[in-house]
Structure formats: C-alpha cells, structure tokens
Design a protein around this motif. Structure first.
Motif, PDB file in Angstrom:
ATOM      1  N   ALA A 113       0.832  -1.209   0.000  1.00 49.39           N
ATOM      2  CA  ALA A 113       0.000   0.000   0.000  1.00 49.39           C
ATOM      3  C   ALA A 113       0.862   1.252   0.000  1.00 49.39           C
ATOM      4  CB  ALA A 113      -0.926  -0.014   1.218  1.00 49.39           C
ATOM      5  N   GLU A 114       1.968   1.244   0.749  1.00 49.31           N
ATOM      6  CA  GLU A 114       2.857   2.409   0.810  1.00 49.31           C
ATOM      7  C   GLU A 114       3.527   2.672  -0.529  1.00 49.31           C
ATOM      8  OE1 GLU A 114       6.756   4.475   1.472  1.00 49.31           O
ATOM      9  OE2 GLU A 114       6.430   2.399   0.820  1.00 49.31           O
ATOM     10  N   ALA A 115       3.660   1.626  -1.356  1.00 49.29           N
ATOM     11  CA  ALA A 115       4.262   1.794  -2.672  1.00 49.29           C
ATOM     12  C   ALA A 115       3.305   2.428  -3.666  1.00 49.29           C
ATOM     13  CB  ALA A 115       4.740   0.444  -3.209  1.00 49.29           C
ATOM     14  N   ARG A 116       2.014   2.499  -3.316  1.00 49.86           N
ATOM     15  CA  ARG A 116       1.018   3.042  -4.231  1.00 49.86           C
ATOM     16  C   ARG A 116       0.339   4.310  -3.721  1.00 49.86           C
ATOM     17  NH1 ARG A 116      -1.111  -0.740  -7.952  1.00 49.86           N
ATOM     18  NH2 ARG A 116       0.623  -1.154  -9.385  1.00 49.86           N
ATOM     19  N   ILE A 117       0.271   4.485  -2.413  1.00 51.51           N
ATOM     20  CA  ILE A 117      -0.452   5.618  -1.835  1.00 51.51           C
ATOM     21  C   ILE A 117       0.540   6.553  -1.161  1.00 51.51           C
ATOM     22  CG2 ILE A 117      -2.221   6.329  -0.183  1.00 51.51           C
ATOM     23  CD1 ILE A 117      -3.539   3.619  -0.592  1.00 51.51           C
ATOM     24  N   ASP A 118       0.457   7.828  -1.478  1.00 48.54           N
ATOM     25  CA  ASP A 118       1.400   8.824  -0.977  1.00 48.54           C
ATOM     26  C   ASP A 118       1.080   9.190   0.460  1.00 48.54           C
ATOM     27  OD1 ASP A 118       3.380  10.693  -0.832  1.00 48.54           O
ATOM     28  OD2 ASP A 118       2.304  12.236  -1.945  1.00 48.54           O
ATOM     29  N   ILE A 119       1.931   8.770   1.397  1.00 50.82           N
ATOM     30  CA  ILE A 119       1.769   9.107   2.810  1.00 50.82           C
ATOM     31  C   ILE A 119       3.110   9.570   3.357  1.00 50.82           C
ATOM     32  CG2 ILE A 119      -0.158   7.524   3.221  1.00 50.82           C
ATOM     33  CD1 ILE A 119       1.841   5.546   4.410  1.00 50.82           C
ATOM     34  N   SER A 120       3.058  10.353   4.435  1.00 52.93           N
ATOM     35  CA  SER A 120       4.296  10.808   5.063  1.00 52.93           C
ATOM     36  C   SER A 120       4.004  11.173   6.513  1.00 52.93           C
ATOM     37  CB  SER A 120       4.868  12.029   4.325  1.00 52.93           C
ATOM     38  OG  SER A 120       4.135  13.204   4.641  1.00 52.93           O
ATOM     39  N   VAL A 121       5.057  11.571   7.233  1.00 55.06           N
ATOM     40  CA  VAL A 121       4.895  11.938   8.638  1.00 55.06           C
ATOM     41  C   VAL A 121       4.072  13.212   8.798  1.00 55.06           C
ATOM     42  CG1 VAL A 121       7.019  10.793   9.363  1.00 55.06           C
ATOM     43  CG2 VAL A 121       7.087  13.178   8.647  1.00 55.06           C
ATOM     44  N   ARG A 122       3.834  13.914   7.699  1.00 57.12           N
ATOM     45  CA  ARG A 122       2.971  15.089   7.776  1.00 57.12           C
ATOM     46  C   ARG A 122       1.499  14.706   7.956  1.00 57.12           C
ATOM     47  NH1 ARG A 122       4.808  19.515   3.203  1.00 57.12           N
ATOM     48  NH2 ARG A 122       6.409  20.553   4.445  1.00 57.12           N
ATOM     49  N   ASP A 123       1.174  13.474   7.592  1.00 60.75           N
ATOM     50  CA  ASP A 123      -0.219  13.044   7.594  1.00 60.75           C
ATOM     51  C   ASP A 123      -0.691  12.635   8.975  1.00 60.75           C
ATOM     52  OD1 ASP A 123      -1.108  13.250   4.841  1.00 60.75           O
ATOM     53  OD2 ASP A 123       0.366  11.695   4.386  1.00 60.75           O
ATOM     54  N   ARG A 124      -2.000  12.733   9.152  1.00 65.01           N
ATOM     55  CA  ARG A 124      -2.665  12.176  10.329  1.00 65.01           C
ATOM     56  C   ARG A 124      -3.846  11.347   9.841  1.00 65.01           C
ATOM     57  NH1 ARG A 124      -4.312  15.467  15.700  1.00 65.01           N
ATOM     58  NH2 ARG A 124      -2.104  15.112  16.035  1.00 65.01           N
ATOM     59  N   LEU A 125      -3.877  10.102  10.243  1.00 67.14           N
ATOM     60  CA  LEU A 125      -4.928   9.184   9.799  1.00 67.14           C
ATOM     61  C   LEU A 125      -5.975   9.035  10.886  1.00 67.14           C
ATOM     62  CD1 LEU A 125      -4.402   5.937   7.797  1.00 67.14           C
ATOM     63  CD2 LEU A 125      -6.060   5.986   9.645  1.00 67.14           C
ATOM     64  N   PHE A 126      -7.223   9.203  10.500  1.00 62.78           N
ATOM     65  CA  PHE A 126      -8.364   9.084  11.411  1.00 62.78           C
ATOM     66  C   PHE A 126      -8.996   7.722  11.156  1.00 62.78           C
ATOM     67  CE2 PHE A 126     -12.812  10.892  12.498  1.00 62.78           C
ATOM     68  CZ  PHE A 126     -12.632  10.607  13.840  1.00 62.78           C
ATOM     69  N   ASN A 127      -8.836   6.801  12.123  1.00 61.46           N
ATOM     70  CA  ASN A 127      -9.325   5.434  11.915  1.00 61.46           C
ATOM     71  C   ASN A 127     -10.530   5.134  12.802  1.00 61.46           C
ATOM     72  OD1 ASN A 127      -9.606   2.771  11.123  1.00 61.46           O
ATOM     73  ND2 ASN A 127      -8.081   2.029  12.564  1.00 61.46           N
ATOM     74  N   VAL A 128     -11.673   4.913  12.135  1.00 67.93           N
ATOM     75  CA  VAL A 128     -12.887   4.510  12.849  1.00 67.93           C
ATOM     76  C   VAL A 128     -13.189   3.040  12.622  1.00 67.93           C
ATOM     77  CG1 VAL A 128     -13.855   6.832  12.648  1.00 67.93           C
ATOM     78  CG2 VAL A 128     -14.424   5.113  10.914  1.00 67.93           C
ATOM     79  N   LEU A 129     -12.452   2.383  11.713  1.00 73.09           N
ATOM     80  CA  LEU A 129     -12.728   0.981  11.399  1.00 73.09           C
ATOM     81  C   LEU A 129     -12.146   0.091  12.491  1.00 73.09           C
ATOM     82  CD1 LEU A 129     -11.958   0.922   7.569  1.00 73.09           C
ATOM     83  CD2 LEU A 129     -14.172   1.166   8.716  1.00 73.09           C
ATOM     84  N   PRO A 130     -12.914  -0.831  13.012  1.00 75.31           N
ATOM     85  CA  PRO A 130     -12.443  -1.669  14.132  1.00 75.31           C
ATOM     86  C   PRO A 130     -11.266  -2.542  13.732  1.00 75.31           C
ATOM     87  CG  PRO A 130     -14.517  -2.513  13.235  1.00 75.31           C
ATOM     88  CD  PRO A 130     -14.292  -1.176  12.595  1.00 75.31           C
ATOM     89  N   VAL A 131     -10.356  -2.761  14.677  1.00 76.43           N
ATOM     90  CA  VAL A 131      -9.152  -3.534  14.386  1.00 76.43           C
ATOM     91  C   VAL A 131      -9.421  -5.026  14.308  1.00 76.43           C
ATOM     92  CG1 VAL A 131      -7.499  -1.857  15.282  1.00 76.43           C
ATOM     93  CG2 VAL A 131      -8.543  -3.506  16.839  1.00 76.43           C
ATOM     94  N   PHE A 132     -10.635  -5.474  14.660  1.00 76.32           N
ATOM     95  CA  PHE A 132     -10.951  -6.885  14.429  1.00 76.32           C
ATOM     96  C   PHE A 132     -11.239  -7.142  12.953  1.00 76.32           C
ATOM     97  CE2 PHE A 132     -15.156  -5.142  15.846  1.00 76.32           C
ATOM     98  CZ  PHE A 132     -15.860  -5.302  14.658  1.00 76.32           C
ATOM     99  N   HIS A 133     -11.351  -6.069  12.175  1.00 75.33           N
ATOM    100  CA  HIS A 133     -11.535  -6.169  10.730  1.00 75.33           C
ATOM    101  C   HIS A 133     -10.186  -5.925  10.069  1.00 75.33           C
ATOM    102  CE1 HIS A 133     -12.964  -4.474   6.721  1.00 75.33           C
ATOM    103  NE2 HIS A 133     -13.469  -5.692   6.762  1.00 75.33           N
ATOM    104  N   SER A 134      -9.854  -6.700   9.031  1.00 79.49           N
ATOM    105  CA  SER A 134      -8.513  -6.627   8.445  1.00 79.49           C
ATOM    106  C   SER A 134      -8.186  -5.247   7.886  1.00 79.49           C
ATOM    107  CB  SER A 134      -8.354  -7.689   7.354  1.00 79.49           C
ATOM    108  OG  SER A 134      -9.368  -7.560   6.384  1.00 79.49           O
ATOM    109  N   PHE A 135      -9.175  -4.562   7.314  1.00 79.82           N
ATOM    110  CA  PHE A 135      -8.950  -3.216   6.795  1.00 79.82           C
ATOM    111  C   PHE A 135      -8.591  -2.263   7.931  1.00 79.82           C
ATOM    112  CE2 PHE A 135     -11.051   0.330   4.016  1.00 79.82           C
ATOM    113  CZ  PHE A 135      -9.801   0.803   3.678  1.00 79.82           C
ATOM    114  N   GLY A 136      -9.304  -2.378   9.040  1.00 81.83           N
ATOM    115  CA  GLY A 136      -9.027  -1.525  10.188  1.00 81.83           C
ATOM    116  C   GLY A 136      -7.708  -1.840  10.851  1.00 81.83           C
ATOM    117  N   LEU A 137      -7.285  -3.109  10.799  1.00 80.98           N
ATOM    118  CA  LEU A 137      -6.034  -3.504  11.443  1.00 80.98           C
ATOM    119  C   LEU A 137      -4.818  -3.123  10.597  1.00 80.98           C
ATOM    120  CD1 LEU A 137      -4.547  -5.007  13.727  1.00 80.98           C
ATOM    121  CD2 LEU A 137      -4.787  -7.098  12.366  1.00 80.98           C
ATOM    122  N   THR A 138      -4.760  -3.650   9.361  1.00 79.79           N
ATOM    123  CA  THR A 138      -3.582  -3.384   8.527  1.00 79.79           C
ATOM    124  C   THR A 138      -3.567  -1.951   8.016  1.00 79.79           C
ATOM    125  OG1 THR A 138      -3.492  -5.701   7.825  1.00 79.79           O
ATOM    126  CG2 THR A 138      -2.291  -4.109   6.499  1.00 79.79           C
TER     127      THR A 138
END
Length: 749
Positions: free
Chosen positions: A427-452
């Motif tokens: 995912a990091e090889a395709r989506i532009d992210i950096s330490v400037r970003d802040r990710l807001f995660n509402v998806l539960p970590v029992f779900h693979s999308f929310g975890l990874t």
C-alpha cells in the motif's frame, strides 16, 4: 607509539584498498566503484537486493535504462557503485553542483538530465544509462509523459528498462524531501530495491509508430515494484515496528485515542514489554490469545505485547454476538481472552463475557494487569524495550482474523508477520503518505482493513494515528474530525454516507484523501465528499485472506466504477464461470496472501493454501489498463430462467435511481424460473413500476428487475461496515414466506 599508529593506519588503508579490489573483481566493476560500495556498506549499512547480493547475476546483454526515484543526492552514487562502469548517469541540477558528489563526478560518466541527445547516443552505442525521476509516489502528468518518452527511447534502441529505489536515503542529510516529511538521521540504513526488467517491445507496440498508451503505467508499476522490494520483509512485526521507532521516534506522539491518551513509539514498546512478560507467563509459545478491545491506544500496546511474547493475536469481533465469539474461540483454540473492564461495561458486552466464561475460557482484565506491574518490572521494561521476549520468524502466524460471515459461517484467517508487513509495504508503494499526515481510523481492528490499513500501515511509516472506538457514531465522528484535523481517513461507503448526512462543511475540510473498501462506493457518496468537503474517495478492493488489500485506485491512476489496479508483487488469474460471458472468478497470489484457514470442524489446525492461490469468490473483469471491476460475488448471482444475473449489478442499477437510499438485493426460490430477485431497501415508497421504467433507460434486462420490494427502516450491516446479507436474506425469506402463507389463507377463505 607514533610509528605503531602510522603502521596501523597504513595497514588499514592497504586492507581497505585490497578489499575494494576484491569487491570490484567479484562484481565486475571498477576499483573505485568497489571502494565506493565498501564505504556505502560501512557508513549506511547498505543492503543489496536479494537476487544481487552475491554478485553472481550476469550483466544484461542489452543496454538498460535504469530509472530511480530520486530520494536523495546519494542515490546516484549507490547505483554507480553497482552498475556497469560504462553506464552514463544523468544528473539533476542539484547533483551537478553537489559538493558531496564531487569525487563521483570525477570518476563516473555523467550528463545533464535535459540532454536528450546524450541519452539517444548512449543507447545507440549499446551503453546503459541511469535516469532520476521525482520522488513522488503519485507522479504528475509531466512525469508520466517523461515515462512514455523513456519507453519510446528504449523501444527505438532495443533497450530494457529497470527501476530502483534506495530506501532510507530520504532520511539522510542529502534528502530530496523537506525534513517535515522525512525526519533526518546522520547515517540511516540504506536498502536497495530493484524491479524486474521490462522489454518495451514485448508485447509488440501499436502499429504505424504510435506510442503505446500503457507505457506510463508499466514504468509506474516498475517504480512501485522497486519501492516495495526495498522493504525488508524478513522481519517480524515487532522488529519492523522497532525500526519505525528508530526512524520516526523523534517526531513525538504518534498514537492518540478518543480518551485523550497520547503515546510515542517508545512508550508503546515499554508498555508492550511489561505486558508481554505477563502474557508469556499465562500462555505457551505460539498460543493464540483472544483480543476483545476497541480502537484505543491499549489495543496497539496489547498487540505489540503479544508479538513480543511470541504469541498470536486472535482479534475478536465484539459486534458478532456471543455465539459467534465462542465459536471463534473454539476454532482458534483460545484459552485466554484479553479485555478491558471499562470497555465491556461501556459497550454493554456483559452477555458476551458470560458466554466466554461459560465456554471455559479465562478473561484477563488489562486494568488488573497494569495495576499489578511493579516499579522494578517497569524499569526492566524501560531498559529492554527494544528486545522482544521471545524469538519468532517472519513466516510464523502473527494474527488470526475471522471472516465477517456476510454469506456463511465465519472462518479463522491466519496471517503471518510477513503477510501483514508485505501488505502495508504494498500500500505504501502506491499511496502517498508521510509523517505530515494524520490518519483518522474509525474501522475496528478486528476487521482486516481496520487492522492493517488503519493501524499497522500508519505506524510502520510514521503517520500519526488517531483511534476512534466506533464507526457507528454518525453525529459525533464529524465533530471529532473537525478537532483532530486528519488528512487521511479510511472507511466504507455505508459509514461515509452516514457521516456526510450529519456533517458540517468544515468538519472534513482537512481531508485530502479517503480510502474506501469492503463494499462498492456509490457515485452519490463520491459526489457529496467532492462537492461539500473537497475530498477525493479512492476505492480499493481486498479480502481478509489478502491481509486485506489486493487492488486500489490512486490519485494518479484512478477509474470510477473500478477498484483500481493490482498491488505490487501480486498476481491474478481468472477462471471461467458457467453462464457468465464477461470476466471470471478471481484467484490471487502474493506475499500478503494468508497462510491458510482454521475451520470450526478442526479447531487449531491450519489448512494451508493449495499452490499459494486464494479463490476470492468474486466475479471480476479486468480491462486493457489492468483496472479491476467487481461484477459480484460468485454466491451473489441469481440463476433466473437459465441466465446468471448479478445481484451486485441490480443494486448498482437501483442505487443510480435512488442514490440517497441504501439497498440490498437477494435471491429467493421461484418454482417457475428457479430464482427471483427480492430488493430490501430503505426507499419509502419504492415503486416497482418506477424501477421497471428506469431499468429500460439503464439498459438492464427484464430479468434484473426485482420481483419483490421490501421496505425497511435500515439495511443491516456488520461491524466492518459491509452489508449483512445473511440478515437481509432472512428478511426476504420471512417476508416471502409470510406473504405466501397469507395468499394461501386468502385462497382457502
């Protein structure tokens, strides 16, 4: 003493020169190149690609254009130390005047980046070249045109194209990025990634000398492949996170939750070391420990503690109900569940706890564990925070997730350390992210999308993470987002649509990127976020078994109506399906694809994949540009009068007609036609004649028009945000059964 010192210096210098000669002879490069490689290895602990490490790869028989994403001014020096001595190196204006590259410019063959004639001349003479491109993961239109021009040059001269990426150099003092995006270190570790070689003449280019429109994508994919391969995946999750702590640890708090807690990398590891010691005492190596926790700082500390202890985290879906949770515990042979007393009380999960205890599984309360950790243990954890308590291997199981059960009985999906790490790197090889970003995660970590995607990916790459405990708080989440000011958000269409209904225009103003998955994104949802909040939704596709992301759209490569293109290092194949003329059943393979399943019938037994291929169960089409479009689940096709009708396509048609409502299409038995479609919808009223009329304009067949329409106040959803088709099917079955009974009663009367 002075004479002895001088002798030692001379001896060391002679040893260095001789070692450089040996390296040069072994790799087939010049003596200065061998010395440069030795220095790079000594100063930056440079690691070479696996296939190139022993230096026994034969040099390409053809000239090659070596493209590299210029992360720093040292990248060209790294490539010079490895490639053929006659290679011509094109330099940016900054590298042409850099004092640190003075010796390199004296020894290497160089040219200005804009000297197109020099490129053509070198290739015509059979010489290889290196060409830098901007470091952005998402290339600009101008950069894409540059890719196409390079491919045309390679095609004219019969040259190959290969991409390179020097991971770590972006954190050096010679970085091409501002320090706000890439924290500086004096001597960071370098790791070189190399793509496969591309022959622009295979397949054959278009006739009449026309440019190949796929050249841009093919070179873009090479760079993504090189970037992915520059990651060291032979690490456990604990080791990978520790490397991230070394790389980004100076940036301050990286993890925050709705309770106001803030943790740095080091505090996460200190807590993990202390808790991990207790986990080691209550379980055996490799044993699965159940995790019943919400999106909060404690879940990351607990996950790292489990990894440190050499145990496996079985992530429990607390929204699934007592029976499903007890079944999951049995399937993974979990003897101990880690939970928070405060969370259980606030979420009202007492019946779940009671069911777990009745099943003979122990519950350990984290609050009690923390209270029992004394000052000496805390001090030892502070001293030893960098060291895991137990040794594990990258290929060992790290996490067990449980399929959502949207269409059947949930199964345990066993993911290794390498599976999860690889998917984050893809995912990091395709989506532009950096330490400037802040990710807001509402998806539960029992779900693979929310975890990874929502937890591991940001923390591995220095992105600040904010956890919110429930995605169902539609009125609260927009207000929280206004305070947190995230730049990235992950979600599902159902959740995103819910937030938009209650949000003010300023609530999501900080967002630059939303990645959506788990279900199809409706055009209406895209429109609302683009027009009201100025945020773009990028749709992806995945499955728990792929840890989870398999394909994703990006800012530079996006096509509405598709889920994007396959991630680096993955492969797919389509198998034909009877009754479906276009597309086929999707099978995927790659380093992120699971170790295997655990099934309820054989608890604790890992059922590995056959040949490394996973049957996704999805019917898809792949266009000429490699974009994947989902036609539906293989199980979600209705066979009506001998024809296969996609229930997903029915939902899409209905969604286009009534975009502000939510719909689920299911199939029920029909004695005359085999099956018929029933639409469960929040539309009120939903008139069948209106739908029939629209279907003609939509270009749908008569068979796609639902035979029955059921109005409901809301469509049932799973904790992951997906439509709960099992519940929707029950609604349809009960409705049809009751109406049939009613008709029979009326007829007898």
């Amino acid at each position: 003493m002075t004479g002895l010192a001088a002798t030692l210096v001379v001896f060391a210098l002679a040893a260095f020169l001789f070692a450089g000669y040996r390296v040069a002879a072994h790799r087939g490069v010049s003596w200065p190149q061998g010395l440069a490689l030795l220095k790079l290895r000594a100063l930056f602990r440079l690691e070479l690609p696996d296939e190139d490490r022993d230096g026994d790869q034969p040099a390409p028989a053809r000239a090659t254009i070596h493209i590299y994403s210029r992360q720093s001014g040292l990248d060209v020096a790294v490539l010079w130390s490895l490639l053929d001595r006659s290679c011509l190196h094109f330099l940016t204006p900054a590298d042409r005047t850099s004092a640190s590259l003075f010796a390199f410019r004296l020894l290497a063959r160089t040219a200005d980046l804009d000297a197109a004639d020099a490129l053509e001349k070198a290739l015509a003479n059979g010489r290889s070249v290196t060409v830098p491109v901007p470091p952005d993961i998402e290339p600009s239109a101008e950069t894409l045109e540059r890719y196409a021009a390079l491919a045309e040059s390679a095609r004219r001269h019969g040259a190959l194209i290969r991409a390179w990426h020097v991971r770590g150099s972006v954190h050096s003092i010679w970085s091409a990025r501002p320090s706000a995006e890439a924290p500086r270190r004096l001597l960071p570790r370098f790791r070189l990634g190399c793509s496969s070689a591309l022959d622009p003449t295979d397949p054959a280019p278009p006739a009449n000398g026309a440019a190949d429109p796929q050249d841009r994508d093919r070179i873009h994919d090479l760079l993504a492949e090189a970037r992915f391969k520059s990651n060291d995946l032979d690490k456990t999750l604990f080791s990978a996170f520790r490397d991230s702590a070394d790389r980004y640890g100076s940036a301050g708090p990286v993890l925050e939750d709705a309770l106001g807690g803030k943790l740095t990398y080091k505090r996460i590891f200190v807590g993990a070391r202390a808790l991990g010691k207790r986990f080691s005492g209550m379980s055996d190596p490799g044993e699965a420990l159940g995790v019943l926790l919400p999106n909060a700082n404690a879940v990351i500390v607990t996950l790292m503690a489990i990894q440190s202890a050499g145990r496996v985290a079985a992530m429990l879906n607390y929204t699934a109900g007592p029976a499903a949770i007890v079944s999951a515990l049995s399937t993974a042979r979990v003897r101990t569940v880690l939970a928070s007393r405060a969370f259980i009380e606030k979420a009202g999960l007492e019946t779940v706890v009671s069911a777990i205890e009745k099943a003979g599984v122990s519950i350990v309360w984290l609050e009690d564990l923390r209270e029992s950790i004394g000052p000496v243990e805390k001090l030892l954890a502070l001293i030893n925070w960098r060291r895991p308590l137990s040794r594990t291997e990258p290929g060992d199981p790290a996490v067990i997730l449980f399929t959502s059960g949207s269409e059947g009985t949930p199964k345990g999906v066993v993911l290794s350390h390498r599976n999860i790490h690889a998917n984050a790197a893809q995912a990091e090889a395709r989506i532009d992210i950096s330490v400037r970003d802040r990710l807001f995660n509402v998806l539960p970590v029992f779900h693979s999308f929310g975890l990874t995607g929502g937890a591991i990916l940001p923390l591995l790459y220095g992105v600040r993470l904010f956890f919110y405990p429930s995605p169902l708080h539609y009125r609260i989440i927009p207000a929280v987002a206004r305070e947190v000011q995230p730049s990235i958000m992950f979600g599902t269409d159902t959740f995103l649509a819910g937030y938009a209904r209650t949000a003010k225009e300023t609530d999501f103003a900080s967002l630059r990127l939303i990645v959506a998955g788990a279900e199809a994104v409706r055009a209406e949802t895209r429109r609302i976020y683009a027009e009201r909040f100025g945020a773009r939704i990028l749709e992806g596709f995945g499955m728990t078994e792929a840890a989870p992301v398999a394909a994703v759209n990006s800012a530079s490569h996006s096509r509405d109506g598709t889920v994007g293109r396959l991630l680096p290092a993955m492969a797919l194949r389509l198998e034909p399906v009877e009754g479906i003329d276009e597309g086929g059943r999707l099978f995927v393979s790659g380093p992120n694809v699971m170790l295997g399943y655990m099934l309820a019938g054989e608890p604790g037994v890992l059922k590995p994949l056959t040949g490394g291929w996973h049957d996704s169960g999805d019917i898809v089409t792949v266009d000429g540009d490699s974009f994947i479009a989902i036609r539906g689940r293989a199980k979600r096709f209705a066979k009506i009068a001998g024809e296969m009708i996609s229930l997903g396509a029915v939902e899409m048609m209905v969604q286009n007609l009534w975009p502000e409502d939510i719909h689920a299409a299911v199939a029920v038995e029909d004695k005359r036609k085999g099956e018929r479609i029933v639409l469960v919808t929040t539309r009120m009223p939903a008139l069948r004649e209106e739908l029939r009329e629209y279907s003609r304009r939509f270009g749908a067949t008569e068979l796609m028009v639902p035979g029955e329409i059921i109005n409901v106040p809301e469509i049932p959803v799973l904790g992951s945000g997906k439509t709960d088709y099992v519940s929707a099917q029950k609604i349809a079955d009960e409705w049809v059964s009751s109406h049939r009974a009613g008709r029979k009663t009326g007829a007898s009367d």
